[in-house]
Design an enzyme around this catalytic site. Structure first.
Site, PDB file in Angstrom:
ATOM      1  CD  GLU A   1     -41.471  16.835 -32.674  1.00  0.00           C
ATOM      2  OE1 GLU A   1     -42.720  16.527 -33.052  1.00  0.00           O
ATOM      3  OE2 GLU A   1     -40.763  16.380 -33.078  1.00  0.00           O
ATOM      4  CG  ASP A   2     -46.475  14.891 -33.872  1.00  0.00           C
ATOM      5  OD1 ASP A   2     -45.190  15.039 -33.567  1.00  0.00           O
ATOM      6  OD2 ASP A   2     -47.013  14.675 -34.892  1.00  0.00           O
TER       7      ASP A   2
ATOM      8  CG  ASP B   1     -40.537   6.531 -34.632  1.00  0.00           C
ATOM      9  OD1 ASP B   1     -40.203   5.461 -33.931  1.00  0.00           O
ATOM     10  OD2 ASP B   1     -40.944   6.354 -35.791  1.00  0.00           O
TER      11      ASP B   1
ATOM     12  N   GLY C   1     -35.959   9.872 -33.110  1.00  0.00           N
ATOM     13  CA  GLY C   1     -35.224  10.993 -32.558  1.00  0.00           C
ATOM     14  C   GLY C   1     -34.562  12.019 -33.613  1.00  0.00           C
TER      15      GLY C   1
ATOM     16  CB  THR D   1     -37.891  14.880 -36.828  1.00  0.00           C
ATOM     17  OG1 THR D   1     -38.271  13.615 -37.559  1.00  0.00           O
ATOM     18  CG2 THR D   1     -38.525  16.135 -37.260  1.00  0.00           C
TER      19      THR D   1
ATOM     20  CE  LYS E   1     -44.012   5.055 -32.802  1.00  0.00           C
ATOM     21  NZ  LYS E   1     -44.206   4.933 -34.300  1.00  0.00           N
TER      22      LYS E   1
ATOM     23  CG  PHE F   1     -47.723   4.323 -38.111  1.00  0.00           C
ATOM     24  CD1 PHE F   1     -46.736   4.700 -38.242  1.00  0.00           C
ATOM     25  CD2 PHE F   1     -48.994   4.711 -38.261  1.00  0.00           C
ATOM     26  CE1 PHE F   1     -46.588   5.743 -38.857  1.00  0.00           C
ATOM     27  CE2 PHE F   1     -48.964   6.264 -38.898  1.00  0.00           C
ATOM     28  CZ  PHE F   1     -47.643   6.528 -39.321  1.00  0.00           C
TER      29      PHE F   1
ATOM     30  NE  ARG G   1     -52.390  15.819 -40.951  1.00  0.00           N
ATOM     31  CZ  ARG G   1     -50.998  15.238 -40.650  1.00  0.00           C
ATOM     32  NH1 ARG G   1     -50.647  15.408 -39.530  1.00  0.00           N
ATOM     33  NH2 ARG G   1     -50.231  15.203 -41.723  1.00  0.00           N
TER      34      ARG G   1
HETATM   35  P1  IMP Z   1     -38.769  10.774 -35.618  1.00  0.00           P
HETATM   36  O1  IMP Z   1     -38.694   9.315 -36.238  1.00  0.00           O
HETATM   37  O2  IMP Z   1     -38.433  10.706 -34.208  1.00  0.00           O
HETATM   38  O3  IMP Z   1     -37.862  11.549 -36.381  1.00  0.00           O
HETATM   39  O4  IMP Z   1     -40.105  11.175 -36.225  1.00  0.00           O
HETATM   40  C1  IMP Z   1     -40.601  11.712 -37.024  1.00  0.00           C
HETATM   41  C2  IMP Z   1     -42.072  12.143 -37.267  1.00  0.00           C
HETATM   42  O5  IMP Z   1     -42.545  10.809 -37.535  1.00  0.00           O
HETATM   43  C3  IMP Z   1     -42.835  12.418 -36.145  1.00  0.00           C
HETATM   44  O6  IMP Z   1     -42.777  13.696 -35.982  1.00  0.00           O
HETATM   45  C4  IMP Z   1     -44.318  12.177 -36.751  1.00  0.00           C
HETATM   46  O7  IMP Z   1     -44.855  13.169 -37.450  1.00  0.00           O
HETATM   47  C5  IMP Z   1     -43.941  10.847 -37.392  1.00  0.00           C
HETATM   48  N1  IMP Z   1     -44.279   9.474 -36.647  1.00  0.00           N
HETATM   49  C6  IMP Z   1     -43.284   8.867 -36.187  1.00  0.00           C
HETATM   50  N2  IMP Z   1     -44.261   7.889 -35.616  1.00  0.00           N
HETATM   51  C7  IMP Z   1     -45.490   7.896 -36.081  1.00  0.00           C
HETATM   52  C8  IMP Z   1     -46.543   7.328 -35.655  1.00  0.00           C
HETATM   53  O8  IMP Z   1     -46.552   6.392 -34.847  1.00  0.00           O
HETATM   54  N3  IMP Z   1     -47.805   7.828 -36.012  1.00  0.00           N
HETATM   55  C9  IMP Z   1     -47.917   8.906 -37.184  1.00  0.00           C
HETATM   56  N4  IMP Z   1     -46.570   9.680 -37.250  1.00  0.00           N
HETATM   57  C10 IMP Z   1     -45.459   9.168 -36.738  1.00  0.00           C
END
Ligand code: IMP
Length: 483
Positions: free
Chosen positions: A398-399, A402, A404, A406, A430, A451, A464
């Site tokens: 994963e990149d 955030d 969690g 996804t 994060k 962000f 990117r």
């Molecule tokens: P989640 O909230 O953990 O489900 O994160 C979902 C997706 O949001 C990540 O895989 C990223 O693609 C995108 N994302 C969350 N935080 C950031 C950020 O700070 N910068 C860019 N993309 C983000």
């Protein structure tokens, strides 16, 4: 077949010859460090001396260790492998798990896993240490310990003979300062080398630019003697900056021709005396061009407008990625690994990570889209895996994690395909924003609630291609929300 006893006796022959040669002491000890690391099949070696107060160890020779690691801070004899001070050879198999390692984080960044150390003894008294560093977990044998202890004895004899050692033995501060000039290597961490003021505004401006891009710097860390008379240094040259990541000294200059000519003369002399030193004379437009070469600064071609602060430089990301890949390679040894990434944010990280994993592996990608409302977001898979993962060891890459949500969704989806194991490696965590507790096995960096963009991560499809990771200006996000 390779006989370690035989290769150790060959190596000792070479090491004793070097220690007893006409080479200057530091050069001889650097060669000893190199041959020792090579003989034990380790990545690096350092030779250290106890300071006069017997509290710290100062590195006087090394091989295979980065400048950043060498400058990680003073080694406290009570905190770093303390048993060596009792005259014993000591081994640490996993630095990250052992309390006797004083700088486990610095070691991890350097990719160091195991350490073997032996005391330098003179008439039964410990005067220093020799240590070797392995990137792979290593259980050192008695033969390894005996070999290192013998090298330690050779080094101790060489030191006793040397002029440098006599200077070091003198038990007062003046001699320590003098030695620092002689050995020409600062032992302080970079933060303590930060000046309270600069001698020129251009230097301050350059330091601010380096700070913004998270490029490590040291201010005037080393003086190079240029001319001598009766064994006394009569002319020195102290470059303004040292950038450890680029192993580059920088002297800033104005456009005044007389000064440039004078500095050029000194630089030519310095290069003649110290051919291994990488140094550049730069004026303002030169250093902006230098930063641009690394993708940074006003002349860099990628878009940085809107980036408030660089959180991780390209070098920091690369170093961390290599350390993660090393650990993954070790943990999955003997297994067939499948790396799975979610498009598109992971592309840079996946590309770098997989190149440093030294195992046979395959790669697959998924794509997802988000729908629903702000309060009830939902995830949908728009591209599934190309091949089956049943019975295979899967590492989800994963990149950023955030909330969690996804990752939780994707892990549930992947578990239903019965992999033999399923683990997660994320570059960024994060954690403060987590809503669902997802297990993370490998984490690059923990980040605050900002962000972030760059190195694959986007804001509205842009940024990117930045080579670093930066925090986006919150006003820009707010403006975007209103539009
Ligand atoms: P989640 O909230 O953990 O489900 O994160 C979902 C997706 O949001 C990540 O895989 C990223 O693609 C995108 N994302 C969350 N935080 C950031 C950020 O700070 N910068 C860019 N993309 C983000």
């Amino acid at each position: 077949m390779d006989n370690p006893g035989n290769s150790y006796s060959q190596a000792l022959k070479q090491i004793a010859k070097t220690a007893n040669s006409a080479l200057p002491l530091r050069k001889a000890l650097n060669t000893v460090a190199k041959n020792t690391a090579k003989a034990i099949k380790a990545a690096g070696c350092s030779i250290m001396l106890l300071n006069p107060q017997k509290a710290h160890l100062d590195i006087i020779a090394a091989h295979g260790l980065s400048d950043l690691y060498l400058r990680k801070g003073a080694l406290n004899v009570h905190k770093s492998l303390p048993e060596i001070m009792q005259g014993k050879a000591v081994a640490i198999v996993d630095v990250s798990q052992d309390k006797r390692a004083q700088y486990p984080e610095a070691a991890e960044m350097e990719g160091i896993c195991s350490i073997l150390g032996a005391p330098l003894l003179q008439k039964g008294e410990v005067v220093g240490e020799i240590r070797i560093y392995s990137h792979e977990p290593k259980h050192f044998s008695q033969a390894d310990k005996d070999f290192l202890s013998t090298v330690a004895n050779i080094v101790a004899i060489a030191l006793e003979k040397s002029e440098l050692y006599r200077v070091l033995k003198a038990d007062h501060e003046e001699s320590v300062t003098k030695r620092r000039k002689l050995t020409e290597t600062p032992k302080l961490p970079s933060s303590s080398l930060r000046p309270s003021s600069f001698s020129h505004t251009s230097e301050e401006e350059f330091a601010k630019l380096l700070d913004f891009y998270r490029i490590e710097w040291l201010y005037e860390p080393r003086s190079f003697p240029l001319t001598w008379q009766d064994n006394k240094v009569t002319e020195m040259f102290t470059p303004d900056f040292y950038l450890p990541e680029l192993d580059l000294y920088i002297e800033l200059t104005t456009l005044k021709q007389s000064l440039i000519t004078q500095k050029n003369r000194k630089l030519r002399r310095l290069k003649g005396l110290y051919p291994e030193v990488n140094i550049k004379l730069l004026n303002k437009s030169d250093y902006l061009r230098l930063l641009a070469k690394y993708g940074y600064g006003p002349l860099g071609e990628t878009k940085v407008e809107g980036v408030n602060q660089v959180l991780f430089s390209h070098t920091q990301i690369q170093r961390r990625t290599r350390a993660l890949a090393k650990r993954i390679s070790y943990n999955y040894r003997g297994h067939q690994l499948v790396l799975i990434g979610i498009l598109k944010g992971v592309v840079c990280f996946m590309s770098d990570l997989m190149q440093h994993i030294s195992l046979p592996l395959t790669v697959d990608f998924m794509a997802i889209s988000y729908y629903g409302s702000n309060t009830e977001p939902a995830v949908k898979i728009t591209k599934d895996l190309d091949t089956s993962i049943a019975g295979l060891d899967v590492l989800m890459v994963e990149d950023i994690v955030d909330t969690g949500m996804t990752l939780n969704y994707v892990l549930n989806h992947l578990s239903s395909h019965s992999p033999a194991s399923l683990r997660v490696c994320t570059l960024l965590d994060k954690r403060v924003r987590r809503l669902i507790d997802v297990p993370l096995d490998y984490i690059g960096f923990e980040i605050p609630d900002e962000f972030v963009v760059g190195y694959g991560l986007d804001y509205r499809g842009e940024y990117r291609n930045l080579s670093f990771i930066g925090a986006l200006n919150p006003e820009l996000i707010e403006k975007g929300r209103r539009e």
